[in-house]
Motif scaffolding. Structure first.
Motif, PDB file in Angstrom:
ATOM      1  N   ASP A   1      61.514 102.895  36.087  1.00 43.71           N
ATOM      2  CA  ASP A   1      60.306 102.247  35.579  1.00 43.71           C
ATOM      3  C   ASP A   1      60.669 100.867  35.034  1.00 43.71           C
ATOM      4  OD1 ASP A   1      57.919 101.477  34.475  1.00 43.71           O
ATOM      5  OD2 ASP A   1      57.647 103.256  33.239  1.00 43.71           O
TER       6      ASP A   1
ATOM      7  N   LYS B   1      60.903 108.862  41.395  1.00 46.32           N
ATOM      8  CA  LYS B   1      59.664 108.122  41.200  1.00 46.32           C
ATOM      9  C   LYS B   1      60.019 106.701  40.764  1.00 46.32           C
ATOM     10  CE  LYS B   1      56.044 109.980  39.184  1.00 46.32           C
ATOM     11  NZ  LYS B   1      55.123 110.515  38.133  1.00 46.32           N
TER      12      LYS B   1
ATOM     13  N   LYS C   1      58.356 103.005  39.553  1.00 50.37           N
ATOM     14  CA  LYS C   1      57.149 102.387  39.021  1.00 50.37           C
ATOM     15  C   LYS C   1      57.454 100.976  38.503  1.00 50.37           C
ATOM     16  CE  LYS C   1      54.348 104.545  36.336  1.00 50.37           C
ATOM     17  NZ  LYS C   1      53.784 105.268  35.180  1.00 50.37           N
ATOM     18  N   ASN C   2      56.449 100.135  38.547  1.00 51.21           N
ATOM     19  CA  ASN C   2      56.477  98.839  37.851  1.00 51.21           C
ATOM     20  C   ASN C   2      57.712  97.993  38.168  1.00 51.21           C
ATOM     21  OD1 ASN C   2      54.023  99.438  36.437  1.00 51.21           O
ATOM     22  ND2 ASN C   2      55.210 100.751  35.066  1.00 51.21           N
TER      23      ASN C   2
ATOM     24  N   ASP D   1      55.322 104.731  43.039  1.00 52.70           N
ATOM     25  CA  ASP D   1      54.098 104.906  42.281  1.00 52.70           C
ATOM     26  C   ASP D   1      53.438 103.548  42.032  1.00 52.70           C
ATOM     27  OD1 ASP D   1      52.093 106.212  40.897  1.00 52.70           O
ATOM     28  OD2 ASP D   1      53.437 107.243  39.515  1.00 52.70           O
TER      29      ASP D   1
ATOM     30  N   GLY E   1      55.154 100.259  42.168  1.00 51.72           N
ATOM     31  CA  GLY E   1      56.516 100.560  42.608  1.00 51.72           C
ATOM     32  C   GLY E   1      56.804  99.792  43.880  1.00 51.72           C
TER      33      GLY E   1
END
Length: 387
Positions: free
Chosen positions: A116, A137, A139-140, A170, A173
């Motif tokens: 993240d 996962k 993200k960002n 995500d 991502g």
């Protein structure tokens, strides 16, 4: 206690000599202390199963596992956490979640690898299984941050199996690279709602659903700056329900040299600009409820498309019961106008079997207009399979 050994002309210290490696006792605080105390060093993690809750990876970490190095966790949350502005390299580490089930259908909150807002993260030969949210996962990683054009997450030979989602890009991502990755026996092999991602030579096989590419607002979640990414040389084979689904993809997706066998291919919602080129497959169906334009070009599929294909450009293909020669008005048709003049009767010995062919065809069609070509006539430049 440090034990010194000599290996490949490098000085390495065994920081794990006193760590329990049979997965019986939680070793989180001891392992976290080793990582935090040796930033910038290569930390070798010996073969073994290490029971943890979670680990926070600081900037400058270099972890290298050996064969069968496992971090096992029962925490129903994020296990390996690589967060804001972290640069690190991790190799040969497997994250084992609560329960390895083939194609689990119930979603939870356990994530094996959670990235993240990180920067230059490279995972080499790492893997995850048994996680009821995602094996990994991301993200960002691309919220209009200038470094993300050259400091990106890279997954080399990552393996995700028996998770709810194997690999997930995500919200935001973005700018990640998947090279030679494998996602199998997950409920969803690969899920991406982030833009600018590149997957090459990957396999998304034997999942319940091979891949989902989403954008806009899908299932109540907004995915800004989605799509405009690519699959190159990837397989989507033997998935149970869907081979690949594009849903509300806003600004296109490029697929080159991919294979799709078993499972539906779906174009849904506001999807537009998806281009599938130089590919082949035998999917259950190719269906579109999108009213936007997408393209399947220079490809061979055994399935005739359905749905709103009258608004979708399909150019120079073999799909289902015929070869689509042009995407506009029907040209005049006669034997002399054909390009290669290959004979229909020679095609009956296709490796798909004589029983897969019918007499009286094939059908050369332009959009909704069919022209029947009698047997033993020239049929054009591409093989056909009749249903």
């Amino acid at each position: 206690m440090k034990i010194f050994w000599y290996d490949d002309n490098k000085n390495n210290f065994n920081y794990f000599e006193e760590i329990i490696k049979d997965g019986s006792i939680d070793q989180t605080s001891l392992i976290q202390n080793i990582i935090d105390s040796h930033i910038g060093e290569e930390i070798k993690v010996p073969t073994g199963t290490y029971l943890i809750t979670h680990l926070n990876i600081p900037n400058g970490t270099f972890l290298r596992g050996e064969f069968n190095t496992i971090f096992k966790s029962n925490l129903n949350s994020n296990i390996i956490r690589i967060l804001s502005n972290v640069n690190c390299i991790i190799e040969n580490i497997h994250v084992l979640g609560n329960n390895e089930i083939i194609r689990p259908s119930i979603k939870g909150n356990q994530v094996g690898w959670y990235l993240d807002g990180c920067l230059s993260v490279t995972l080499n030969n790492c893997s995850a299984s048994g996680c009821n949210d995602s094996g990994i996962k991301i993200k960002n990683t691309g919220a209009q941050s200038a470094p993300q054009y050259y400091k990106i997450p890279i997954l080399n030979n990552f393996k995700a199996y028996k998770n709810y989602i194997g690999i997930k890009n995500d919200v935001r991502g973005e700018y990640s690279q998947l090279n030679g990755c494998i996602a199998g026996e997950n409920y969803i092999g690969y899920f991406t709602g982030g833009g600018n991602n590149m997957a090459s030579n990957c396999q998304f096989n034997r999942n319940q659903n091979g891949a989902r590419v989403v954008g806009g607002t899908t299932d109540g979640i907004n995915y800004p700056n989605n799509s405009h990414a690519s699959f190159t040389g990837c397989q989507f084979n033997h998935n149970i329900e869907e081979s690949i689904r594009f849903e509300n993809v806003e600004v296109g997706y490029m697929l080159n040299g991919c294979q799709f066998f078993d499972g539906d291919m779906i174009f849904k919602g506001k999807t537009k600009g998806v281009v599938i080129n130089g590919s082949e497959g035998g999917t259950w169906s190719i269906n579109s409820d999108s009213k936007e334009q997408n393209m399947i070009a220079n490809s061979f599929f055994y399935t005739k498309p359905s749905g709103n294909w009258n608004t979708t450009i399909i150019h120079k293909n073999n799909i289902g019961s015929g070869a689509i020669i042009e995407d506009n008005n029907s040209p005049s048709f006669n034997e002399k106008s054909l390009i290669f003049k290959s004979r229909y009767d020679l095609f009956k010995t296709s490796n798909r079997g004589i029983n897969s062919w019918k007499s009286g065809g094939p059908y050369i069609f332009w959009g909704s207009k069919d022209i029947v070509v009698p047997p033993n006539k020239y049929v054009g430049y591409i093989l056909v399979r009749l249903e």
